[in-house]
Every structure is written in C-alpha cells, then in structure tokens.
Design a protein around this motif. Structure first.
Motif, mmCIF file in Angstrom:
data_model
loop_
_atom_site.group_PDB
_atom_site.id
_atom_site.type_symbol
_atom_site.label_atom_id
_atom_site.label_comp_id
_atom_site.label_asym_id
_atom_site.label_seq_id
_atom_site.Cartn_x
_atom_site.Cartn_y
_atom_site.Cartn_z
ATOM 1 N N MET A 289 6.932 11.171 1.652
ATOM 2 C CA MET A 289 6.997 10.355 0.441
ATOM 3 C C MET A 289 6.000 9.188 0.473
ATOM 4 O O MET A 289 5.263 8.949 -0.487
ATOM 5 C CB MET A 289 8.421 9.835 0.235
ATOM 6 C CG MET A 289 8.653 9.210 -1.119
ATOM 7 S SD MET A 289 10.415 9.011 -1.429
ATOM 8 C CE MET A 289 10.405 7.709 -2.649
ATOM 9 N N ASP A 290 5.948 8.459 1.605
ATOM 10 C CA ASP A 290 4.994 7.358 1.720
ATOM 11 C C ASP A 290 3.556 7.875 1.668
ATOM 12 O O ASP A 290 2.686 7.260 1.043
ATOM 13 C CB ASP A 290 5.224 6.580 3.017
ATOM 14 C CG ASP A 290 6.306 5.525 2.871
ATOM 15 O OD1 ASP A 290 6.569 5.101 1.727
ATOM 16 O OD2 ASP A 290 6.889 5.113 3.890
ATOM 17 N N ALA A 291 3.333 9.018 2.322
ATOM 18 C CA ALA A 291 1.986 9.610 2.325
ATOM 19 C C ALA A 291 1.572 9.997 0.910
ATOM 20 O O ALA A 291 0.404 9.811 0.523
ATOM 21 C CB ALA A 291 1.958 10.836 3.240
ATOM 22 N N PHE A 292 2.519 10.504 0.132
ATOM 23 C CA PHE A 292 2.231 10.893 -1.253
ATOM 24 C C PHE A 292 1.861 9.672 -2.087
ATOM 25 O O PHE A 292 0.907 9.708 -2.881
ATOM 26 C CB PHE A 292 3.435 11.606 -1.861
ATOM 27 C CG PHE A 292 3.275 11.954 -3.318
ATOM 28 C CD1 PHE A 292 2.461 13.000 -3.709
ATOM 29 C CD2 PHE A 292 3.933 11.223 -4.304
ATOM 30 C CE1 PHE A 292 2.293 13.324 -5.054
ATOM 31 C CE2 PHE A 292 3.775 11.529 -5.649
ATOM 32 C CZ PHE A 292 2.957 12.589 -6.025
ATOM 33 N N LEU A 293 2.601 8.579 -1.921
ATOM 34 C CA LEU A 293 2.332 7.371 -2.697
ATOM 35 C C LEU A 293 0.960 6.790 -2.357
ATOM 36 O O LEU A 293 0.218 6.363 -3.249
ATOM 37 C CB LEU A 293 3.437 6.336 -2.453
ATOM 38 C CG LEU A 293 4.822 6.720 -2.999
ATOM 39 C CD1 LEU A 293 5.887 5.765 -2.469
ATOM 40 C CD2 LEU A 293 4.830 6.743 -4.515
ATOM 41 N N LYS A 294 0.607 6.785 -1.070
ATOM 42 C CA LYS A 294 -0.719 6.307 -0.667
ATOM 43 C C LYS A 294 -1.810 7.224 -1.227
ATOM 44 O O LYS A 294 -2.860 6.751 -1.669
ATOM 45 C CB LYS A 294 -0.810 6.263 0.861
ATOM 46 C CG LYS A 294 0.019 5.160 1.499
ATOM 47 C CD LYS A 294 -0.063 5.215 3.017
ATOM 48 C CE LYS A 294 0.841 4.182 3.658
ATOM 49 N NZ LYS A 294 0.835 4.282 5.144
ATOM 50 N N PHE A 295 -1.552 8.514 -1.212
ATOM 51 C CA PHE A 295 -2.502 9.497 -1.734
ATOM 52 C C PHE A 295 -2.713 9.273 -3.230
ATOM 53 O O PHE A 295 -3.842 9.296 -3.726
ATOM 54 C CB PHE A 295 -1.936 10.900 -1.479
ATOM 55 C CG PHE A 295 -2.893 12.021 -1.748
ATOM 56 C CD1 PHE A 295 -3.794 12.446 -0.787
ATOM 57 C CD2 PHE A 295 -2.876 12.685 -2.972
ATOM 58 C CE1 PHE A 295 -4.679 13.494 -1.030
ATOM 59 C CE2 PHE A 295 -3.759 13.722 -3.232
ATOM 60 C CZ PHE A 295 -4.662 14.130 -2.258
ATOM 61 N N TYR A 296 -1.618 9.034 -3.951
ATOM 62 C CA TYR A 296 -1.662 8.809 -5.407
ATOM 63 C C TYR A 296 -2.457 7.542 -5.726
ATOM 64 O O TYR A 296 -3.286 7.525 -6.644
ATOM 65 C CB TYR A 296 -0.241 8.689 -5.945
ATOM 66 C CG TYR A 296 -0.059 9.043 -7.410
ATOM 67 C CD1 TYR A 296 -0.900 8.548 -8.400
ATOM 68 C CD2 TYR A 296 1.004 9.855 -7.808
ATOM 69 C CE1 TYR A 296 -0.708 8.865 -9.745
ATOM 70 C CE2 TYR A 296 1.195 10.189 -9.151
ATOM 71 C CZ TYR A 296 0.347 9.685 -10.104
ATOM 72 O OH TYR A 296 0.533 10.010 -11.449
ATOM 73 N N MET A 297 -2.213 6.475 -4.932
ATOM 74 C CA MET A 297 -2.807 5.179 -5.238
ATOM 75 C C MET A 297 -4.223 5.012 -4.689
ATOM 76 O O MET A 297 -4.837 3.959 -4.866
ATOM 77 C CB MET A 297 -1.920 4.056 -4.690
ATOM 78 C CG MET A 297 -0.718 3.739 -5.556
ATOM 79 S SD MET A 297 -1.177 3.357 -7.267
ATOM 80 C CE MET A 297 -2.196 1.907 -7.059
ATOM 81 N N HIS A 298 -4.767 6.033 -4.042
ATOM 82 C CA HIS A 298 -6.122 5.922 -3.495
ATOM 83 C C HIS A 298 -7.133 5.841 -4.630
ATOM 84 O O HIS A 298 -6.952 6.438 -5.696
ATOM 85 C CB HIS A 298 -6.426 7.131 -2.607
ATOM 86 C CG HIS A 298 -7.587 6.914 -1.689
ATOM 87 N ND1 HIS A 298 -8.901 7.003 -2.102
ATOM 88 C CD2 HIS A 298 -7.632 6.574 -0.376
ATOM 89 C CE1 HIS A 298 -9.700 6.746 -1.086
ATOM 90 N NE2 HIS A 298 -8.963 6.488 -0.023
ATOM 91 N N GLU A 299 -8.217 5.101 -4.389
ATOM 92 C CA GLU A 299 -9.230 4.938 -5.433
ATOM 93 C C GLU A 299 -9.867 6.266 -5.827
ATOM 94 O O GLU A 299 -10.356 6.427 -6.955
ATOM 95 C CB GLU A 299 -10.304 3.953 -4.985
ATOM 96 C CG GLU A 299 -11.082 4.365 -3.755
ATOM 97 C CD GLU A 299 -12.120 3.330 -3.358
ATOM 98 O OE1 GLU A 299 -12.299 2.354 -4.108
ATOM 99 O OE2 GLU A 299 -12.754 3.507 -2.298
ATOM 100 N N LYS A 300 -9.841 7.249 -4.924
ATOM 101 C CA LYS A 300 -10.388 8.562 -5.258
ATOM 102 C C LYS A 300 -9.526 9.309 -6.280
ATOM 103 O O LYS A 300 -9.955 10.292 -6.873
ATOM 104 C CB LYS A 300 -10.536 9.417 -3.990
ATOM 105 C CG LYS A 300 -11.640 8.938 -3.067
ATOM 106 C CD LYS A 300 -11.794 9.856 -1.862
ATOM 107 C CE LYS A 300 -12.920 9.380 -0.953
ATOM 108 N NZ LYS A 300 -13.044 10.243 0.251
#
Length: 346
Positions: A289-300
């Motif tokens: 879940m945390d990994a998904f949120l970081k992935f979503y919020m990445h500038e890419k």
C-alpha cells in the motif's frame, strides 16, 4: 495438558495467524472521474513491481465515501477516489465508524466539461443559461416568483442560442462530478436571480422531466450518448473530453474553453481538484500500500511531464505538489478543521 486444553491452544494460535495475515491486494473505490487515472497507475504498478494489481472500482465519489467510511478492517476499502473534497458529514460518518486516521492526497486538477457531438457548431454558454436550462424551478418572466421550468429549447432561454432541444446527459446524485456541477453552476448561477429569496446562492435542484438524463457511474456512457443523440450535451470530467476529442468537443463556459492551460490556471470556471483518501490503519496490513502511494505520487506519474498528463490529468503546481508529497509520506491525519476548509493540507 488435557486434549481439551491443547485443542484450545491450537485454536487460539490459528486465530492469531489468520488475523495477522495481511491482504495482498489493495482495494480502491470511488470517483468515475479519478477512475481512469487510478486504473492506469494500478496497472503500471503491477507491471513495474510485481505486486498484485490493485482492485479499482468506479462507485462514484459519494458511493465510495460510504464504503470507505463503513469501518476499519480488511473487508473494507483501503483508498477512495474523490472528484471533490470530503464533506463534513462524510468525515463524521467515518469517525463514528472508527475510521479516525485518514490522510488526504491531492492527485491534480480536472475540469468539468459541458460537451457536445463534434458535428455541431461551436457554442458558448454562460452558467446562468445552463442553470435556466436545468433548474427544477426558474424565475417567472417578471422575475418576481418561481415557476416550474418550462424551457424545451435553448433559444427559449436566449434568442441568440440555437433552436435546439434541451437534453443533457450527466452524472447521478452519487457522483462527485454532480456535486461539483451543482456547486459551480447551479448554486453559483442562482446567486444572480432575486426570485430565489432565501435559496439565492444555494439553489441546486435539477429538473426531473427527462430533460436531464442521469447516466450510470461511467462517463464513457455519456460520451456514447452524445454520438447517438447529436443535439444533446453531456457533463463529465475533462479527461474524457481529451480522450474522445475526435467525437466530441467542449462548450465554452463564460467564454472560456476547457483546456490544460485554463484548468491549471483556474480561469476555466468549472475547474476542480481531484483526491484520494487513505485509510492509514491499513497501511501496515495491506501488502504494497505504501509503495503504491509513493508510485502514484511520483513526478513521473502526476508531474508536469508525467504519464497521467497524457490521459487528461492537469498537474499541480510544483509548490503544492511538494506539500502533498510531504502530507502523504508523513501520514498527516485529516482533521475536522481541514475538512471544513476543503483542504487536505494542515
């Protein structure tokens, strides 16, 4: 140890093991407008990380809030997409049901498009004209009282508009797009008519005589309706306008066209923020879940050159983006005061 005692110990150990098992698939519900963005991220997250693809369901913003706020537990959603900020009554329902630790994540911006079939000539409408076409009650000719909406064609509202039947396909009452439309068009326009009295600036009742046709929680259905009913207009998120530019075009609202620049600057009158609300109690229980949120919020993904911009998301300005990143990583708890101010930032 007796057989009975041994059996009881085994039962307790088994129960603890089951309760400790984390769910390995993220569950997401909510807005049909945010759905294409979250679905895109979910698929890319699965491909890039090998985590199970998150289960993303389009339930509408209101429907998603009901599911999200029903309680804490792995049988409830982890995240809910929203095409408007969480309402105070939704926050209170969450708290009542034990969902007390929530973090809000802004994804970017979107505009509500008032669109038509590509075959029609370009048209510019004011919010007052749209209001008069859709309100349940409208001012009488002398402006002193309210009457049941009599308008059947656009030129009856303004002789400069085409002699074209009023039909509008739009979101149902469970939709955040509907909430935003009611606020930014209906309530805003009612402020300009004295006949509404105490309801002036608050009136948002939409007519129910088949002029306004509620579609399901799927903006694609509205797009398809416009290709069949070429005189009609449709209401949906800007991303669907971008995606279907060969079939439909956006109406100018108050003389402003819906596009990336006007939405990001706030010049387009129907601009709005898009959000995801996070159930922090699940962040250590749901794998990835945390990994998904970081992935979503990445500038890419959500940045100015991010993948989601290519499918219609309007990115946040750099300063706001950095603030939102901090809030998500710090698991900043949403407060009642923040909800009242329509913000996810402390």
């Amino acid at each position: 140890m007796t057989i009975k005692s041994y059996t009881m110990v085994l039962f307790c150990v088994a129960s603890l093991s089951v309760s400790a098992v984390a769910r390995d698939q993220i569950k997401i519900v909510g807005s049909s407008t945010v759905y294409p963005f979250t679905s895109y991220v979910a698929k890319d997250f699965h491909i890039k990380t090998n985590h199970p693809i998150p289960d993303v369901q389009s339930t509408g913003t209101g429907g998603g809030m009901k599911l999200f706020c029903a309680g804490v537990g792995l049988d409830t959603p982890d995240l809910t997409d929203a095409s408007r900020p969480m309402k105070l009554n939704e926050y209170e329902t969450c708290v009542k049901n034990g969902v007390t630790d929530i973090t809000g994540m802004k994804v970017g911006f979107d505009g509500i498009a008032f669109a038509q079939s590509k075959g029609n000539a370009e048209i510019s409408l004011t919010r007052e004209q749209i209001f008069l076409a859709l309100a349940e009650e409208v001012p009488s000719k002398d402006g002193t009282s309210l009457i049941k909406n009599p308008y059947k064609t656009w030129n009856e509202i303004d002789s400069k508009l085409p002699n074209r039947k009023i039909t509008v396909y739009g979101p149902p009452t469970t939709s955040g797009t509907r909430d935003s439309f009611e606020e930014m068009v209906m309530e805003h326009a009612s402020e300009h008519f004295e006949a509404y009295g105490a309801q002036k600036g608050k009136y948002k009742a939409i007519r129910q005589d088949d002029v306004y046709v509620p579609a399901a929680e799927d903006d694609e259905l509205v797009v398809r309706a416009l290709t069949r009913d070429v005189e009609a207009f449709g209401i949906f998120g800007y991303s669907y306008l971008e995606e279907n530019g060969k079939k439909i075009n956006g109406t100018l609202i108050d003389a402003v066209s819906p596009n990336f620049e006007t939405i990001s600057s706030g010049k387009y009158p129907l601009s709005r923020g898009l959000y995801i609300y996070i159930k922090n109690a699940h962040r250590n229980q749901v794998s990835g879940m945390d990994a998904f949120l970081k992935f979503y919020m990445h500038e890419k993904m959500v940045g100015n050159q991010g993948a989601l911009r290519k499918i219609g998301l309007v990115p946040m300005h750099s300063d706001e983006y950095k603030e939102v990143q901090k809030v998500v990583l710090a698991k900043t708890k949403l407060s009642e005061e923040m909800v009242k101010k329509n913000t996810i930032l402390p």
